[in-house]
Structure formats: C-alpha cells, structure tokens
Write a protein that holds these residues in place. Structure first.
Motif, PDB file in Angstrom:
ATOM      1  N   GLU A 128      42.412 -66.699  13.842  1.00 26.64           N
ATOM      2  CA  GLU A 128      42.623 -65.260  13.343  1.00 26.64           C
ATOM      3  C   GLU A 128      41.558 -64.416  13.001  1.00 26.64           C
ATOM      4  O   GLU A 128      41.112 -63.227  13.274  1.00 26.64           O
ATOM      5  CB  GLU A 128      43.715 -65.323  12.157  1.00 26.64           C
ATOM      6  CG  GLU A 128      44.024 -63.885  11.789  1.00 26.64           C
ATOM      7  CD  GLU A 128      45.295 -63.893  10.562  1.00 26.64           C
ATOM      8  OE1 GLU A 128      45.081 -63.197   9.687  1.00 26.64           O
ATOM      9  OE2 GLU A 128      46.071 -64.701  10.659  1.00 26.64           O
ATOM     10  N   ARG A 129      40.481 -64.962  12.352  1.00 28.83           N
ATOM     11  CA  ARG A 129      39.305 -64.391  11.887  1.00 28.83           C
ATOM     12  C   ARG A 129      38.348 -64.348  13.236  1.00 28.83           C
ATOM     13  O   ARG A 129      37.855 -63.161  13.345  1.00 28.83           O
ATOM     14  CB  ARG A 129      38.386 -65.302  11.005  1.00 28.83           C
ATOM     15  CG  ARG A 129      37.405 -64.546  10.224  1.00 28.83           C
ATOM     16  CD  ARG A 129      36.865 -65.318   8.884  1.00 28.83           C
ATOM     17  NE  ARG A 129      36.566 -66.919   9.444  1.00 28.83           N
ATOM     18  CZ  ARG A 129      35.226 -67.164   9.605  1.00 28.83           C
ATOM     19  NH1 ARG A 129      34.095 -66.508   9.753  1.00 28.83           N
ATOM     20  NH2 ARG A 129      35.078 -68.681   9.898  1.00 28.83           N
ATOM     21  N   ALA A 130      38.186 -65.121  14.094  1.00 23.31           N
ATOM     22  CA  ALA A 130      37.742 -64.984  15.271  1.00 23.31           C
ATOM     23  C   ALA A 130      37.934 -63.790  16.133  1.00 23.31           C
ATOM     24  O   ALA A 130      37.463 -62.930  16.844  1.00 23.31           O
ATOM     25  CB  ALA A 130      37.402 -66.352  16.196  1.00 23.31           C
ATOM     26  N   ASN A 131      39.554 -63.835  16.351  1.00 18.75           N
ATOM     27  CA  ASN A 131      40.191 -62.662  17.173  1.00 18.75           C
ATOM     28  C   ASN A 131      40.043 -61.426  16.529  1.00 18.75           C
ATOM     29  O   ASN A 131      39.736 -60.270  17.187  1.00 18.75           O
ATOM     30  CB  ASN A 131      41.673 -63.123  17.225  1.00 18.75           C
ATOM     31  CG  ASN A 131      41.975 -63.919  18.412  1.00 18.75           C
ATOM     32  OD1 ASN A 131      41.200 -64.015  19.295  1.00 18.75           O
ATOM     33  ND2 ASN A 131      42.993 -64.818  18.083  1.00 18.75           N
ATOM     34  N   SER A 132      39.990 -61.272  15.343  1.00 13.99           N
ATOM     35  CA  SER A 132      39.602 -60.000  14.485  1.00 13.99           C
ATOM     36  C   SER A 132      38.486 -59.496  14.862  1.00 13.99           C
ATOM     37  O   SER A 132      38.218 -58.295  15.048  1.00 13.99           O
ATOM     38  CB  SER A 132      39.790 -60.330  13.092  1.00 13.99           C
ATOM     39  OG  SER A 132      39.316 -59.287  12.271  1.00 13.99           O
ATOM     40  N   ILE A 133      37.298 -60.551  14.857  1.00 11.30           N
ATOM     41  CA  ILE A 133      35.929 -60.002  15.068  1.00 11.30           C
ATOM     42  C   ILE A 133      35.804 -59.716  16.737  1.00 11.30           C
ATOM     43  O   ILE A 133      35.396 -58.547  17.048  1.00 11.30           O
ATOM     44  CB  ILE A 133      35.001 -61.194  15.086  1.00 11.30           C
ATOM     45  CG1 ILE A 133      34.660 -61.489  13.565  1.00 11.30           C
ATOM     46  CG2 ILE A 133      33.599 -60.899  15.544  1.00 11.30           C
ATOM     47  CD1 ILE A 133      33.935 -62.376  13.150  1.00 11.30           C
ATOM     48  N   ILE A 134      36.457 -60.267  17.446  1.00 11.90           N
ATOM     49  CA  ILE A 134      36.503 -60.216  19.069  1.00 11.90           C
ATOM     50  C   ILE A 134      37.107 -58.742  19.228  1.00 11.90           C
ATOM     51  O   ILE A 134      36.887 -57.905  20.051  1.00 11.90           O
ATOM     52  CB  ILE A 134      37.066 -61.274  19.684  1.00 11.90           C
ATOM     53  CG1 ILE A 134      36.212 -62.435  19.745  1.00 11.90           C
ATOM     54  CG2 ILE A 134      37.344 -60.802  21.459  1.00 11.90           C
ATOM     55  CD1 ILE A 134      36.940 -63.709  20.044  1.00 11.90           C
ATOM     56  N   ASN A 135      38.325 -58.361  18.507  1.00  8.66           N
ATOM     57  CA  ASN A 135      39.145 -57.126  18.866  1.00  8.66           C
ATOM     58  C   ASN A 135      38.184 -55.905  18.240  1.00  8.66           C
ATOM     59  O   ASN A 135      38.333 -55.021  18.861  1.00  8.66           O
ATOM     60  CB  ASN A 135      40.419 -57.366  18.098  1.00  8.66           C
ATOM     61  CG  ASN A 135      41.516 -58.086  18.673  1.00  8.66           C
ATOM     62  OD1 ASN A 135      41.402 -58.777  19.963  1.00  8.66           O
ATOM     63  ND2 ASN A 135      42.370 -58.657  17.984  1.00  8.66           N
ATOM     64  N   GLY A 136      37.580 -56.210  17.269  1.00  8.71           N
ATOM     65  CA  GLY A 136      36.626 -55.348  16.529  1.00  8.71           C
ATOM     66  C   GLY A 136      35.802 -54.882  17.682  1.00  8.71           C
ATOM     67  O   GLY A 136      35.271 -53.702  18.034  1.00  8.71           O
ATOM     68  N   LEU A 137      34.947 -55.972  18.222  1.00  7.89           N
ATOM     69  CA  LEU A 137      34.017 -55.572  19.405  1.00  7.89           C
ATOM     70  C   LEU A 137      34.736 -54.934  20.519  1.00  7.89           C
ATOM     71  O   LEU A 137      33.975 -54.032  21.045  1.00  7.89           O
ATOM     72  CB  LEU A 137      33.459 -56.884  19.774  1.00  7.89           C
ATOM     73  CG  LEU A 137      32.429 -57.606  18.752  1.00  7.89           C
ATOM     74  CD1 LEU A 137      32.065 -59.030  19.137  1.00  7.89           C
ATOM     75  CD2 LEU A 137      31.099 -56.796  19.027  1.00  7.89           C
ATOM     76  N   ASN A 138      35.812 -55.399  20.846  1.00  6.35           N
ATOM     77  CA  ASN A 138      36.530 -54.755  21.993  1.00  6.35           C
ATOM     78  C   ASN A 138      36.648 -53.241  21.774  1.00  6.35           C
ATOM     79  O   ASN A 138      36.345 -52.462  22.677  1.00  6.35           O
ATOM     80  CB  ASN A 138      37.852 -55.490  22.443  1.00  6.35           C
ATOM     81  CG  ASN A 138      37.631 -56.886  23.312  1.00  6.35           C
ATOM     82  OD1 ASN A 138      36.685 -56.947  23.600  1.00  6.35           O
ATOM     83  ND2 ASN A 138      38.553 -57.491  23.117  1.00  6.35           N
TER      84      ASN A 138
END
Length: 160
Positions: A128-138
């Motif tokens: 969940e934390r990794a996806n949050s970072i990746i979604n923020g980058l996107n």
C-alpha cells in the motif's frame, strides 16, 4: 434530454475556466456592418428562464465545491468571489507553481528510490505504501515501467 444535460455541463465548465456568464443580446440600435450583431448586456427584466439559470451557474458551482471542501481548504478559498477564482486558487494550493512541482517530484523520487520495508510492516502495508508513492509519481507525470517498479519493490524487501 441528454444534449440538454451536456449543454448544462459545458456551461458549468465554462464558468469554472472562464468566469461567470454575461447575459447578452443583440444591440439593434447599431447597424450591422460585418454580418455579426453588436452585443450588449441584456437587462434583467428581459431575462428568460434559461438566462436566469445561466446567470446562477456561478453560485451553483460554488455551492457544489464548498460542500466538498474540508474546513482548512475552505478557509483558504472563502475570500474568492467567483468559481473561477476558487478553481485557480485550488490549482495553486494543490499543484503549486513550477518550482513546487519540481520539489514534489524530487521528494517523491527520493521516497521511491529509498523505499524499504519497515520492521514489523506487513506485505499488504508495504504494498500500500509503495503504491501510494508510485501513484503520487504518476500524478506528477513521472512514470516508471513495471520492470523498474518490480525491481525497486523487490530490493526494498528484507533479506529474510
């Protein structure tokens, strides 16, 4: 009916991006020379029901937006007079200027590059934390390939 709804949506977006709609009419007192009538503001007593609806769209859109904002954000935009001003202020607050965007990207890249699973963190929490970072980058238009993401996440897992 669907075309009528689309027209209302177009009007709503217009007032958000361009400001309140001015109710105009052709000025018959001025001769038409180039084929297009000269336009003047229409007096309120001549407004049709549709004119009144269009004139009120700024208030409607403002009310809709007010209902969606938290108290902190509302305090930051409550002095704005039109929905266009509110929209521009929200863009500034959420996206910031170019330097702020660059800073956000730098911070997000740093978080992505240094992601490690924390002691006691479950796989679901880490994911969940990794996806949050990746979604923020996107959202900031910084996109990594699936391979880059997979490698980064695997490297962030503990050895055991």
């Amino acid at each position: 009916m669907q075309a009528h709804i689309a027209a209302k949506d177009d009007d709503m977006w217009y007032i958000i991006t361009d400001g309140p709609i001015k109710i105009m009419k052709a000025n018959t007192a001025i001769a038409i020379t180039d084929g297009a009538p000269h336009r003047i503001e229409k007096p309120r007593e001549e407004w049709t029901i549709e004119d009144k609806r269009k004139s009120n769209l700024d208030n409607v859109a403002t009310d809709i937006l007010y209902r969606t904002l938290d108290k902190i954000t509302f305090r930051k935009i409550k002095m704005c007079k039109t929905i266009k001003e509110i929209w521009e202020k929200l863009i500034q607050l959420c996206e910031g200027n170019e330097q702020m965007k660059k800073n956000k990207i730098s911070v997000a890249i740093h978080k992505f590059n240094n992601i490690k699973m924390k002691t006691g963190e479950s796989m679901d929490e880490f994911d969940e934390r990794a996806n949050s970072i990746i979604n923020g980058l996107n959202a900031l238009k910084k996109v990594y390939s699936n391979k880059e993401i997979a490698l980064k996440v695997v490297r962030g897992l503990p050895k055991e």
